[in-house]
Design an enzyme around this catalytic site. Structure first.
Site, PDB file in Angstrom:
ATOM      1  CB  SER A 138     -13.641  -0.671 -64.469  1.00  0.00           C
ATOM      2  OG  SER A 138     -13.690  -1.746 -63.555  1.00  0.00           O
ATOM      3  CE1 TYR A 148     -12.747  -4.225 -68.836  1.00  0.00           C
ATOM      4  CE2 TYR A 148     -12.032  -3.967 -66.565  1.00  0.00           C
ATOM      5  CZ  TYR A 148     -12.984  -3.782 -67.554  1.00  0.00           C
ATOM      6  OH  TYR A 148     -14.156  -3.137 -67.244  1.00  0.00           O
TER       7      TYR A 148
END
Length: 257
Positions: A138, A148
Site C-alpha cells: 500500500s 498497518y
C-alpha cells in the site's frame, strides 16, 4: 496452461486480478475465507473465459489456513507460475486503541502469511527457471501509520530484498502499492471514507493493469497512477513530523482490497 494463485480473491483487487489473468488465459487457484463466494466467482470465470479455476477456502490469519495454501504452492504436480499475495484488512482505529489481538492478527496476515507463502512458492519457480510473485502492499508503506503502515512497509522491503536475491534465476518479485481503490474493503472495516476527494480514487482494474506492466518490466515496486507516484516521492523527502500530521486524520484508510 500457466497457473496463478491469488489470495483474497473473492473481491476487490484480488477479484480484478482473477478477471484479468483469466482473460489472459491463465488457470486460477482462488483463495479466500468464503467458500460459497469463491464458488460463485469460479463459475462466472469458467463460463466467461473457459479457463480452469480451482477454489481453496482458507483463513490466512490462522496456521491451518496458511499451511493449506503452502501445501498447494509446493505441489510439484500442479505448479503455480504466479503468486498474488493480496489478502489483508484494515482497522478503523489506530494504536493503542485497537485491541492487541487485532494487531497480532494483522501481523499474521500481512507479514507471516506473505513470508510463508512466498517461501513455499519460490523453490518450485526457481527449479523451473521462471515465476512471479506479487505482494500487495500500500502507499501506507511510505507513511507513519501504526501497525498497518509498518506491516506494509515490511512487505515492500521484503519484496525488494527477495527480488535482489532472486536476480538471474528467472523469478521476479514485486510489491504493489496502491492508494485509495474502489472496492468493498472500507465498508467491511466500517471505515468512513467521506473525506476522501473523488480524484484520489483508483479502479481495481487500473491497479492490476499497471502492476502487471511493471512486473513485465522487471520492477520490484509498483505504485499505480502518477498522482500516487508523486505522493510517494514527496513522502520519501518530507520530515517525519510533517508526515505524521498528514496521516493522523486518515488512520486506517489508505488501502485497496
Amino acid at each position: 496452461m500457466p497457473t496463478a494463485l491469488i489470495t483474497g480473491a473473492s473481491a476487490g483487487i484480488g477479484a480484478a486480478f482473477a478477471r484479468r489473468l483469466a482473460g489472459d488465459g491463465l488457470g486460477l487457484v482462488l483463495v479466500a475465507r468464503d467458500a460459497a463466494r469463491l464458488d460463485e466467482e469460479a463459475a462466472v470465470l469458467v463460463a466467461q473465459y473457459g479457463v480452469t479455476v480451482e477454489v481453496l477456502a482458507a483463513d490466512l490469519a490462522t496456521d491451518e489456513g496458511i499451511a493449506a495454501v503452502e501445501a498447494r504452492l509446493g505441489d510439484p504436480d500442479r505448479p503455480v507460475d504466479l503468486l498474488v499475495n493480496n489478502a489483508g484488512f484494515g482497522l478503523r482505529e489506530g494504536f493503542p486503541t485497537v485491541p492487541v489481538a487485532d494487531e497480532l492478527t494483522m501481523v499474521k496476515l500481512h507479514i507471516e502469511a506473505v513470508l510463508r507463502l512466498t517461501h513455499a512458492a519460490v523453490p518450485g519457480m526457481r527449479g523451473r527457471g521462471r515465476g512471479y510473485v506479487v505482494n500487495v502492499a500500500s502507499v501506507a508503506a511510505f507513511l507513519p501509520r501504526g501497525t498497518y503502515g509498518a506491516s506494509k512497509s515490511w512487505v515492500v522491503n521484503f519484496s525488494q530484498s527477495a527480488a535482489r536475491g532472486l536476480a538471474g534465476t528467472g523469478v521476479r518479485v514485486l510489491a504493489l502499492c496502491p492508494g485509495f481503490t474502489r472496492t468493498e474493503f472500507h465498508d467491511r472495516g466500517g471505515i468512513d471514507m467521506t473525506e476522501v476527494r473523488p480524484w484520489m480514487w483508483l479502479s481495481a482494474e487500473q491497479v492490476v493493469d499497471e502492476c502487471l506492466r511493471d512486473l513485465a518490466r522487471g520492477r520490484s515496486v509498483s505504485v499505480p497512477s502518477l498522482r500516487y507516484k508523486a505522493l510517494v516521492a514527496a513522502a520519501r523527502k518530507a520530515p517525519l513530523a510533517a508526515l505524521v500530521g498528514i496521516t493522523s486524520g486518515v488512520s486506517g484508510r489508505i488501502d485497496h482490497r
